[in-house]
Design an enzyme around this catalytic site. Structure first.
Site, short mmCIF file in Angstrom:
data_model
loop_
_atom_site.label_atom_id
_atom_site.label_comp_id
_atom_site.label_asym_id
_atom_site.label_seq_id
_atom_site.Cartn_x
_atom_site.Cartn_y
_atom_site.Cartn_z
N TRP A 180 -21.61 10.62 -19.26
CA TRP A 180 -21.83 11.20 -17.76
C TRP A 180 -23.13 11.47 -17.61
O TRP A 180 -23.65 12.46 -18.32
CB TRP A 180 -20.93 11.90 -16.97
CG TRP A 180 -19.52 11.34 -16.82
CD1 TRP A 180 -18.54 11.81 -17.62
CD2 TRP A 180 -19.07 10.09 -16.50
NE1 TRP A 180 -17.36 11.02 -17.34
CE2 TRP A 180 -17.77 10.11 -16.66
CE3 TRP A 180 -19.85 8.89 -15.71
CZ2 TRP A 180 -16.89 8.80 -16.25
CZ3 TRP A 180 -18.74 8.21 -15.12
CH2 TRP A 180 -17.50 8.02 -15.41
N GLU A 185 0.95 -1.15 0.03
CA GLU A 185 0.07 -0.07 0.03
C GLU A 185 0.98 1.03 -0.14
O GLU A 185 0.48 2.25 -0.73
CB GLU A 185 -0.89 -0.05 1.26
CG GLU A 185 -1.93 -1.16 1.27
CD GLU A 185 -3.01 -1.37 -0.16
OE1 GLU A 185 -3.22 0.09 -0.40
OE2 GLU A 185 -2.88 -2.33 -0.55
N ASN A 208 -10.80 2.22 3.73
CA ASN A 208 -10.49 2.35 2.10
C ASN A 208 -11.12 1.26 1.43
O ASN A 208 -11.56 1.62 0.33
CB ASN A 208 -8.92 1.80 2.25
CG ASN A 208 -8.65 1.77 0.69
OD1 ASN A 208 -8.30 2.61 0.14
ND2 ASN A 208 -8.09 0.35 0.18
N TRP A 231 1.89 1.63 -3.63
CA TRP A 231 0.69 2.47 -4.42
C TRP A 231 0.67 3.93 -4.20
O TRP A 231 0.40 4.52 -5.30
CB TRP A 231 -0.50 1.83 -3.68
CG TRP A 231 -1.13 0.79 -4.80
CD1 TRP A 231 -0.91 -0.64 -4.01
CD2 TRP A 231 -1.57 0.51 -5.81
NE1 TRP A 231 -1.57 -1.57 -5.02
CE2 TRP A 231 -2.09 -0.65 -6.19
CE3 TRP A 231 -2.07 1.60 -6.97
CZ2 TRP A 231 -2.57 -1.12 -7.30
CZ3 TRP A 231 -2.60 1.27 -8.21
CH2 TRP A 231 -2.93 -0.30 -8.42
N TRP A 255 -9.89 7.38 -7.40
CA TRP A 255 -11.08 7.67 -8.21
C TRP A 255 -11.20 7.17 -9.71
O TRP A 255 -12.04 6.56 -10.08
CB TRP A 255 -11.36 9.04 -7.99
CG TRP A 255 -12.40 9.39 -6.91
CD1 TRP A 255 -11.85 9.74 -5.52
CD2 TRP A 255 -13.61 9.16 -6.57
NE1 TRP A 255 -13.05 9.90 -4.71
CE2 TRP A 255 -14.12 9.53 -5.45
CE3 TRP A 255 -14.68 8.88 -7.64
CZ2 TRP A 255 -15.39 9.39 -5.03
CZ3 TRP A 255 -16.05 8.73 -7.11
CH2 TRP A 255 -16.44 9.25 -6.01
N TRP A 310 -16.79 11.09 -12.37
CA TRP A 310 -15.85 10.65 -10.98
C TRP A 310 -15.25 12.18 -10.61
O TRP A 310 -14.94 12.09 -9.45
CB TRP A 310 -14.92 9.75 -11.47
CG TRP A 310 -13.98 10.34 -12.80
CD1 TRP A 310 -14.12 10.11 -14.05
CD2 TRP A 310 -12.73 11.10 -12.71
NE1 TRP A 310 -13.14 10.81 -14.79
CE2 TRP A 310 -12.33 11.19 -13.96
CE3 TRP A 310 -11.92 11.66 -11.59
CZ2 TRP A 310 -11.21 12.14 -14.26
CZ3 TRP A 310 -10.76 12.20 -12.04
CH2 TRP A 310 -10.57 12.74 -13.10
#
Length: 424
Positions: free
Chosen positions: A263, A231, A298, A234, A339, A316
């Site tokens: 969208w 993580e 998370n 990341w 996102w 988004w």
């Protein structure tokens, strides 16, 4: 007398293991500055002839720092940036073709392969210096940087609480991280993200602590600890993406084709999502947790983001901005990366046909409905198994809305929207 040196604090609010601060302290007495906006530069740092700061990698910050370096040079002064919050500066790790990595696994492999002890070496903590004949300013006035209340009991500020939280995580929960990190009803994560985002603790300190706990390894040994290291990598990966693909810093999708997604302009649906009244308990509980505490588990960030983008087919970028306004650990690169992953528009994103079923997610990761009962007290008196998806007979007995969209209908609509990108 040696001229003072300016140390520009940004998202690195610590004195321990701070690259720029350590370097500044070698040159002379340090004046620490923290600025909310450009006008706060005025009247600061008189008599200083050099400035040190740690780099930030989103586009606006990169342009700001380049302008500062240029302005200092034009005035005959020195300004130097340092790479502090990453093990590798953006551009150091490239593919065989010389490109930035856009898939996490190859990036992670390269990160571990090239990692060396010196990259994880902790920086010297400056010794206390004699008081300077310069009064300290009060903190600059201004609106809060995020909209959710900060509960000091949940998030005590400072390096000491950050270090204590790291020690407690590694001692009591780290080895169970892989099994418990997806369960929102228990404290299975490190809860260090606010401290990492604000720089009250460094990634090096975290990785050094893992090395000490895991027999000197970041890749082998305890599965919980190595999963947590993943993580941290990341977080660094998304910093590299922000720098190497600046289009994501301009409100653009990483995957250019997805810019044409149709969208929906659904203000009522967006408001229901923001306020935690979608009729999907796991989504609503998570959104209420965010607004009440400034933090969200998370796993639930993925669930809520995918609900907004796939179930409601809402852009988004609206959710990204809402999160950034409310999260106590709000940080552009990680937030944007998460996102775009959920929306299937980003680098190494979830395949567009991967659409979480909120009810299934709730049943799997909160099987007894304890998290739901905590944040949706109107459901607390229901049988635990019934909290995940209310049947018509139960809806009549509680003050809770019905689902604003049917999962199967929403899933089909999202799939059609993504498939249209290949047929237009």
């Amino acid at each position: 007398m040696t001229s003072p040196v300016l140390m520009w604090f940004r998202s690195d609010l610590r004195i321990h293991d701070n690259t720029a601060l350590a370097r500044a302290a070698r040159e002379g007495p340090v004046i620490g500055i923290f600025l909310r906006c450009r006008r706060h530069w005025q009247g600061h740092g008189l008599g200083a002839d050099s400035l040190h700061f740690n780099h930030e990698y989103p586009l606006d910050e990169v342009n700001r720092d380049r302008a500062v370096i240029s302005d200092f040079a034009a005035a005959g002064l020195s300004a130097r940036g340092h790479h502090d919050g990453v093990a590798f500066a953006p551009g150091e790790l490239l593919t065989g073709k010389g490109h930035f990595y856009v898939v996490f696994t190859p990036f992670s492999k390269a990160w571990h392969r090239h990692l060396s002890a010196d990259r994880l070496a902790l920086r010297d903590t400056p010794a206390a210096q004699a008081p300077m004949a310069m009064p300290s300013d009060s903190l600059p006035e201004g609106p809060p940087l995020q909209e959710s209340p900060i509960d000091e009991g949940l998030w005590p500020a400072g390096e000491a609480p950050a270090a204590d939280r790291l020690e407690r995580f590694l001692r009591f929960r780290g080895r169970h991280y892989r099994q418990q990190r997806d369960l929102p009803a228990i404290r299975g994560t490190s809860e260090l993200s606010p401290y990492l985002a604000l720089g009250m603790i460094s990634p090096r300190q975290c990785l050094q602590a893992v090395l000490a706990e895991n027999d000197g390894s970041l890749t082998e040994g305890d599965a919980g600890l190595t999963a947590w290291v993943n993580e941290l990598v990341w977080r660094e990966f998304y910093q590299h993406v922000a720098f190497g693909c600046p289009r994501v810093c301009r409100h653009r999708a990483f995957q250019v084709a997805t810019e044409r997604l149709p969208w929906r302009n659904d203000d009522a649906g967006f408001a229901a999502w923001c306020e935690g009244r979608t009729g999907y308990p796991i989504v609503d509980a998570a959104m209420r947790q965010l607004v009440a505490t400034g933090w969200m588990h998370n796993r639930l960030r993925m669930v809520t983001a995918m609900f907004l983008t796939k179930h409601l087919l809402i852009d988004w970028r609206r959710g990204e901005a809402f999160f950034l306004r409310h999260l106590v650990d709000g940080e552009f690169a990680a937030n944007n990366g998460g996102w775009q992953w959920a929306a299937s528009t980003g680098t190494d994103a979830a395949p567009y046909f991967r659409i979480f079923n909120p009810t299934t997610q709730s049943q799997r990761f909160d099987p007894e409905g304890n998290f739901l009962a905590e944040w949706l007290p109107e459901l607390a008196d229901l049988p635990p198994k019934a909290r995940h998806a209310l049947t018509q007979d139960l809806l009549g007995g509680v003050d809770y809305p019905p689902p604003i969209v049917d999962h199967k209908v929403a899933r089909a609509r999202a799939l059609d929207a993504f498939k249209s990108l290949t047929t237009d």
